[in-house]
Design an enzyme around this catalytic site. Structure first.
Site, mmCIF file in Angstrom:
data_model
loop_
_atom_site.group_PDB
_atom_site.id
_atom_site.type_symbol
_atom_site.label_atom_id
_atom_site.label_comp_id
_atom_site.label_asym_id
_atom_site.label_seq_id
_atom_site.Cartn_x
_atom_site.Cartn_y
_atom_site.Cartn_z
ATOM 1 C CE LYS A 46 -26.472 -4.041 -35.847
ATOM 2 N NZ LYS A 46 -26.462 -5.487 -35.559
ATOM 3 C CE LYS A 106 -24.964 -15.111 -41.643
ATOM 4 N NZ LYS A 106 -25.814 -13.911 -41.685
ATOM 5 C CE LYS A 158 -21.640 -10.452 -42.994
ATOM 6 N NZ LYS A 158 -22.901 -9.772 -43.097
ATOM 7 N NE ARG A 159 -23.911 -18.618 -35.514
ATOM 8 C CZ ARG A 159 -24.535 -18.841 -34.370
ATOM 9 N NH1 ARG A 159 -24.769 -17.854 -33.549
ATOM 10 N NH2 ARG A 159 -24.894 -20.056 -34.030
ATOM 11 C CB THR A 181 -28.741 -5.773 -38.989
ATOM 12 O OG1 THR A 181 -28.309 -6.964 -38.336
ATOM 13 C CG2 THR A 181 -30.233 -5.849 -39.230
ATOM 14 C CG HIS A 239 -36.450 -12.666 -38.719
ATOM 15 N ND1 HIS A 239 -36.038 -11.358 -38.669
ATOM 16 C CD2 HIS A 239 -37.498 -12.769 -37.884
ATOM 17 C CE1 HIS A 239 -36.799 -10.703 -37.806
ATOM 18 N NE2 HIS A 239 -37.690 -11.534 -37.320
HETATM 19 C C1 GL5 Z 1 -31.720 -13.437 -39.613
HETATM 20 C C2 GL5 Z 1 -31.232 -13.215 -41.034
HETATM 21 O O1 GL5 Z 1 -30.318 -14.215 -41.375
HETATM 22 C C3 GL5 Z 1 -30.648 -11.826 -41.274
HETATM 23 O O2 GL5 Z 1 -30.428 -11.642 -42.651
HETATM 24 C C4 GL5 Z 1 -31.602 -10.748 -40.773
HETATM 25 O O3 GL5 Z 1 -31.018 -9.482 -40.902
HETATM 26 C C5 GL5 Z 1 -31.961 -11.020 -39.324
HETATM 27 C C6 GL5 Z 1 -32.956 -10.021 -38.772
HETATM 28 O O4 GL5 Z 1 -34.087 -9.950 -39.583
HETATM 29 O O5 GL5 Z 1 -32.540 -12.324 -39.196
HETATM 30 N N1 GL5 Z 1 -32.469 -14.650 -39.491
HETATM 31 C C7 GL5 Z 1 -31.985 -15.443 -38.504
HETATM 32 O O6 GL5 Z 1 -32.456 -16.528 -38.158
HETATM 33 N N2 GL5 Z 1 -30.890 -14.851 -37.967
HETATM 34 C C8 GL5 Z 1 -30.652 -13.674 -38.604
HETATM 35 O O7 GL5 Z 1 -29.744 -12.926 -38.337
HETATM 36 O O8 GL5 Z 1 -30.157 -15.335 -36.938
#
Ligand code: GL5
Length: 810
Positions: free
Chosen positions: A661, A555, A549-550, A657, A357
């Protein structure tokens, strides 16, 4: 859709609800406070659900176990009601009782059992697996405290404990009878008999893993799966009575608290090196407990036919956190079931699959060998042996004289430099490795896992993420969902691709007006929430421009703030400049130890303080930071958004994501060609999205050239860009809590690692053009509707069908 009805009709529901209130509290509904009304309703729904579905799947259905350290499930009541097809009826019933479903839903906790996108994806996948009718189960941790609650004080993020279990969690069921034991430490003992030898692990500490099950109701209410969350408890009651009697309560409870610490908190995913040992224990606990349960169920259903485990069971590992699934499955098969080592390895690989991810190097976990070996001695032996065999097997692909032999080894071996590398462990033990967007998967193949890709290209595949449209459109946005259903029927709840039927309505003026009215209602709902939680007044005539978002440097929330400051400066400098009035809305948490990200939050709040208090600009721009971003308030924000900010530096965001949304809720994306923005852009077409900035390959080339200089950017535009950089340190933004020297240094001393200054002009221009287009509301609404119409592809139902077809073979 034929729903499995859990109440005959409204009257039946009302009667049962009244009885439930009396049974639980001995007090009639009317006299109960809202919180108790909630608990009575939750208990009723949970009991009804359980009574109807003792077992949803036939024994021989292939089972998927989704192993994830994070499940950001969000509030569940509304979701259950929708999936049982009774939300409107229940809302009506409660209204007739003189209350409102909304008010009751507001009493629910939002369990923070995840950090962000990764954890929420896992929850969406559970929803979609149940919808697709497969036996798909979550396996995770029941953290005593969820991710911290974020407060903003003096502009700064302050963290407080999230005691989400304080009033009890009505959806979970503790299953003592399914507890298992997990051992840490001790030593490995070799046994030999009749030429056969085997190992056992002895001594050390034994922990009892107790499962709590949460039902996952598929849409239509015909399938109920479960999410199993593990809690760590002492195996023996080692309470030190002497210490207690001597008044040393801490020592008396030490054993219990040491064990319970394992399931006490969720780790932030971007916080660096804290509490490493505890994290490793968490990872092993839920892996071992989950796998022991799987083998127990399998043996009950199929006997000791271990060779065919992979035909009946899939173990999917969400990122590297469950990477120990491979060696632990082998340990259980070899040591406890007497399976031959080679066969156990083959079976493990057939059973396990892995999703990556992130390309962020700090998120690719590694453990010092010494730590790993001391905590998990037998597991380490297995890892070492598999690593040795892996190195040998490389000889089949490369000759030791081959120039890149050591290179390949140094990148792909499990053990290297005194470390156990969890990503390599995951890949070597999986039959499938996937990324989460087309671009991300390409980057995995080209760079992050390039050497593995060259060796086993067939193992790599892409599965572009998706989100639950039932939660994030139907549940989050009632007025818009109703409008959609009135226009195209409710088939879209079941099959999100039916949203395409909205395309003809792009020409329908009355539909577009209805859409605008729905958005207006959503904006008013959000404005009320923002007022209550941050004190900021949002003007609903303004465009709602949202980045939620985080917080992370890549970002680039910082780029967004730079744009806000630029608009502010231009309004003050140029009486003829008249931007489209805009409310800039931010929300998100920064990991507790991530200083830079926390400084960006402080910057946003300082900018908000300056702008919101400046009457010269008040009618044109406002800024709000919504505290404590979580699934529940996210639903309020997504539905009200008109611009979706997706502005990460290209090549850094695996998928994202919130982009999905937000588009679903008819927000137009302003973004870079990063993660899933690429696919969104292909689907909606260039006229329905605003793309700007460097592409991933350009970012890579610029970095590789070594010829990027932040000061050149600064000097080339002293008036606008340079002015904003200066504002970080010249006191202009210091009123609330001081200057921003560290952000200034990140840009000008560290040379702007995320290319904020490089993309600034392209970004501001794109924003000007996009907001300029808002004047033609009919054209805007048409483009916004097109985003919803094309969002069906981004339903997690589609993603799960792809996992089923290509990875799990169901
Ligand atoms: C993450 C990625 O940063 C996101 O881009 C991704 O959409 C998500 C789900 O696949 O996974 N990887 C990660 O460690 N976090 C995410 O949100 O916390």
């Amino acid at each position: 859709m034929t729903y499995n009805k859990i109440f005959e009709n409204k009257q039946d529901f009302v009667e049962q609800y009244r009885e439930a209130c009396l049974a639980r509290y001995g007090t009639p509904f009317e006299e109960l406070p809202a919180q108790e009304r909630y608990y009575a309703l939750a208990e009723l729904i949970a009991t009804k659900g359980r009574a109807i579905f003792p077992e949803s799947h036939p024994k021989d259905a292939k089972k998927v176990y989704y192993f994830s350290l994070e499940f950001l499930i969000g509030p569940l009541l509304d979701n259950y009601l929708i999936n049982f097809g009774i939300r409107d009826m229940v809302a009506d019933g409660i209204k007739s009782m003189g209350s409102s479903l909304e008010e009751i839903c507001r009493q629910e906790v939002d369990p923070g059992l995840g950090n962000g996108g990764l954890g929420r994806l896992a929850a969406c996948f559970l929803d979609s697996m149940a919808h697709e009718g497969i036996a798909g189960y979550g396996n995770g941790m029941r953290y005593r405290y969820g991710l911290f609650r974020q407060y903003i004080e003096g502009g700064r993020q302050v963290e407080r404990t999230d005691n989400w279990l304080a009033n009890g969690f009505p959806w979970e069921t503790r299953k003592d009878g399914s507890s298992v034991l997990v051992r840490f430490g001790g030593q490995v003992v070799r046994h030999e008999e009749d030429g056969r030898f085997w190992f056992t692990q002895e001594g050390g500490d034994i922990v009892r893993a107790v499962p709590y099950d949460v039902p996952i109701v598929g849409f239509g209410g015909n399938v109920v799966n479960k999410l199993r969350l593990w809690s760590a408890e002492p195996y023996t009651e080692d309470f030190d009575l002497d210490a207690f009697n001597a008044g040393d309560y801490a020592r008396a409870n030490k054993f219990r608290s040491d064990v319970e610490a394992i399931s006490t908190i969720l780790y932030p995913n971007d916080a660096g090196e804290h509490g490493r040992m505890l994290r490793l224990k968490q990872e092993y606990l839920f892996v071992s407990a989950g796998l022991q349960t799987i083998l127990r169920t399998y043996e009950r259903d199929f006997g000791p036919d271990w060779e065919h485990l992979g035909d009946h069971v899939c173990v999917h590992t969400n990122d590297t956190h469950p990477a120990m699934c491979g060696p632990e499955l082998m340990r259980l098969l070899v040591d406890e079931k007497g399976v031959d080592f080679d066969l156990a390895y083959k079976v493990a690989k057939e059973t396990i699959s892995f999703t990556n991810h992130t390309v962020m190097p700090e998120a690719l976990e590694k453990w010092p060998i010494n730590t790993f070996r001391a905590l998990l001695p037998r597991l380490y032996m297995i890892v070492e042996e598999v690593d040795r065999r892996y190195r040998d097997s490389l000889a089949n692909h490369l000759s030791p004289n081959d120039g890149n032999w050591t290179d390949v080894l140094s990148k792909t071996a499990i053990l290297w430099d005194g470390q156990v590398r969890m990503a390599n462990l995951s890949i070597i033990f999986s039959h499938s490795v996937n990324g989460v967007s087309a671009l991300h998967t390409q980057i995995l193949k080209d760079s992050v896992f390039h050497e593995f890709y060259e060796l086993v290209p067939q193992r790599f595949n892409n599965k572009t993420n998706g989100v639950s449209h039932r939660r994030f459109l139907c549940e989050a946005n009632p007025p818009y969902a109703k409008l959609i259903t009135n226009a195209i029927g409710d088939g879209w709840l079941n099959d999100a691709m039916e949203l395409e039927k909205l395309v003809p309505f792009e020409q329908d003026a009355s539909f577009l007006e209805g859409m605008e009215a729905a958005k207006r209602a959503d904006k008013e709902r959000l404005a009320a929430y923002v007022k209550e939680t941050s004190g900021v007044d949002l003007d609903c005539n303004m465009v709602f421009d949202v980045q939620v978002k985080r917080f992370h440097a890549y970002k680039r929330q910082l780029l967004n703030v730079f744009k806000v400051l630029d608009v502010y400066n231009r309004i003050l400098a140029d009486p003829n400049y008249s931007p489209r009035p805009t409310a800039f809305i931010f929300s998100g948490k920064a990991a507790q130890s991530y200083t830079f990200a926390k400084e960006v939050i402080r910057l946003i709040n300082s900018v908000a303080d300056v702008i919101n208090n400046d009457e010269r600009v008040n009618d044109k721009i406002r800024v709000a930071f919504v505290p404590n971003f979580a699934v529940s308030n996210a639903q309020l924000i997504y539905s009200a958004a008109e611009i979706s900010e997706q502005i990460s530096v290209a090549g850094a965001e695996a998928s994202g994501t919130s982009n999905m949304k937000l588009m679903m809720n008819a927000a137009i994306t302003l973004g870079t060609l990063d993660g899933s923005n690429v696919e969104i852009s292909e689907l909606v077409g260039p006229e329905n999205i605003k793309i700007f900035g460097l592409h991933a390959d350009e970012v890579e080339a610029l970095r590789a050239s070594g010829r990027y200089y932040a000061w050149d950017q600064y000097n080339a535009d002293r008036d606008r860009l340079g002015r904003i950089v200066d504002m970080l340190t010249d006191g202009a933004l210091a009123r609330l809590s001081g200057n921003f020297d560290s952000i200034h240094d990140y840009l000008m001393v560290d040379n702007d690692p995320d290319l904020v200054l490089r993309d600034f002009h392209a970004y501001v221009q794109a924003w000007d053009e996009l907001t300029g287009a808002y004047a033609d509301r009919a054209a805007w609404n048409k483009a916004a509707l097109h985003n919803t119409a094309k969002a069906g592809y981004f339903s997690s139902d589609r993603t799960i069908r792809e996992y089923m077809a290509d990875i799990w073979h169901i």
